[in-house]
Design an enzyme around this catalytic site. Sequence first.
Site, mmCIF file in Angstrom:
data_model
loop_
_atom_site.group_PDB
_atom_site.id
_atom_site.type_symbol
_atom_site.label_atom_id
_atom_site.label_comp_id
_atom_site.label_asym_id
_atom_site.label_seq_id
_atom_site.Cartn_x
_atom_site.Cartn_y
_atom_site.Cartn_z
ATOM 1 N N TYR A 76 3.640 3.942 -9.187
ATOM 2 C CA TYR A 76 3.202 2.569 -8.914
ATOM 3 C C TYR A 76 2.711 1.890 -10.199
ATOM 4 C CZ TYR A 76 0.729 -1.218 -6.429
ATOM 5 O OH TYR A 76 0.285 -2.430 -5.962
ATOM 6 N N ASN A 130 12.804 -5.271 3.164
ATOM 7 C CA ASN A 130 13.608 -4.188 3.761
ATOM 8 C C ASN A 130 12.818 -3.437 4.839
ATOM 9 O OD1 ASN A 130 11.836 -2.695 2.247
ATOM 10 N ND2 ASN A 130 13.386 -1.390 1.290
ATOM 11 N N LYS A 170 11.709 1.999 -8.203
ATOM 12 C CA LYS A 170 12.901 1.133 -8.205
ATOM 13 C C LYS A 170 12.549 -0.317 -7.885
ATOM 14 C CE LYS A 170 16.869 2.652 -6.587
ATOM 15 N NZ LYS A 170 17.822 3.300 -5.628
ATOM 16 N N THR A 190 -7.526 -5.679 -1.747
ATOM 17 C CA THR A 190 -7.514 -6.806 -0.808
ATOM 18 C C THR A 190 -7.469 -6.256 0.611
ATOM 19 O OG1 THR A 190 -6.369 -8.133 -2.453
ATOM 20 C CG2 THR A 190 -6.208 -8.892 -0.188
#
Length: 313
Positions: free
Chosen positions: A145, A32, A91, A175
Amino acid sequence: MRILITGGAGFIGSHLADRLLADGHEVLAYDNLITGSKANIAHLESNPRFTFVEHNVTQYIEVPGELDQIYHFASPASPIDYAEMPIQTLKVGALGTHNALGVAKAKGARMLIASTSEVYGDPLVHPQPETYWGNVNPIGPRSCYDEAKRFAEAITMAYHTHHGVETRIVRIFNTYGPRMRLNDGRAIPNFLTQALKGEPITVFGDGSQTRSFCYVSDLVEGIVRLMNSDVDSPVNVGNPTELTLLEMAERIKTMTNSASEIVYKPLPQDDPKIRRPDITKAQTYLKWEPKVGLEEGLTQTVAYFRQALLSSV
Ligand code: UDP
């Protein structure tokens, strides 16, 4: 194979798309674009085996045709992003994972989810093996999170045991590499942008907290190996070379020949004090370990940031 990547225009998702296309597969990238970017996949647009679909995977995911594998990578992943978008983060970790699992079940596809070292929270065990259950504040600023990813692991295991869906769980440690955003907010992009612009390098706290940074090509190799293995329990993928954030700031300052000064800012709440993956499981079952050292990885990343800064002017 025909493979779906959610978050396919993101930092790791787009590198994964490159790798799977190079291996000869067909790739569908859904994103998105709230933290992902079309620039990350612009070079793939003319590839007939690549399709991009702009879609929010917290809504029903429509995938035409057959599907062999799903890499579920959609999520904000930088602490400043998920602080700004806590509801979207919750979500996508919860509803987005549920929807992706629904697609896997309907198509008979194998699904790998991107979990995180954040499931270990501010760890009391060091280094962190997969058997450690973690030390997470359920209502703190990182909980949107951490808990979403813990839920994602739980629902993935439930689909595996209850519905027989083939699932894989990778716990990704810090990373870095090309395609991280200049304003991503995480340590390496911040330090690089600041050093290259001659702005103060912001170290949070006294800089004694540690992290272990993995170059993105190593990470992608570990993820692809896990997907194609028979390991259905979580596996850490990361680089076990641990250093303090002050060491990282100094290293980046030296590498970029920067005149920037290092300044100290308050340490964010619940910032983990130490982090290093125990990668014994990946070494044993995936025959994987990182190959790209910090010097080489940072050199590649500096080159990308120099270029990105020039084009952003
Ligand atoms: N950090 C820092 N300066 C920055 C950004 C981050 O010192 O400008 C620190 C942060 O407090 C944390 C570490 O760097 O201790 C790694 O932070 P990052 O946001 O990269 O990811 P995290 O590992 O915390 O999820």
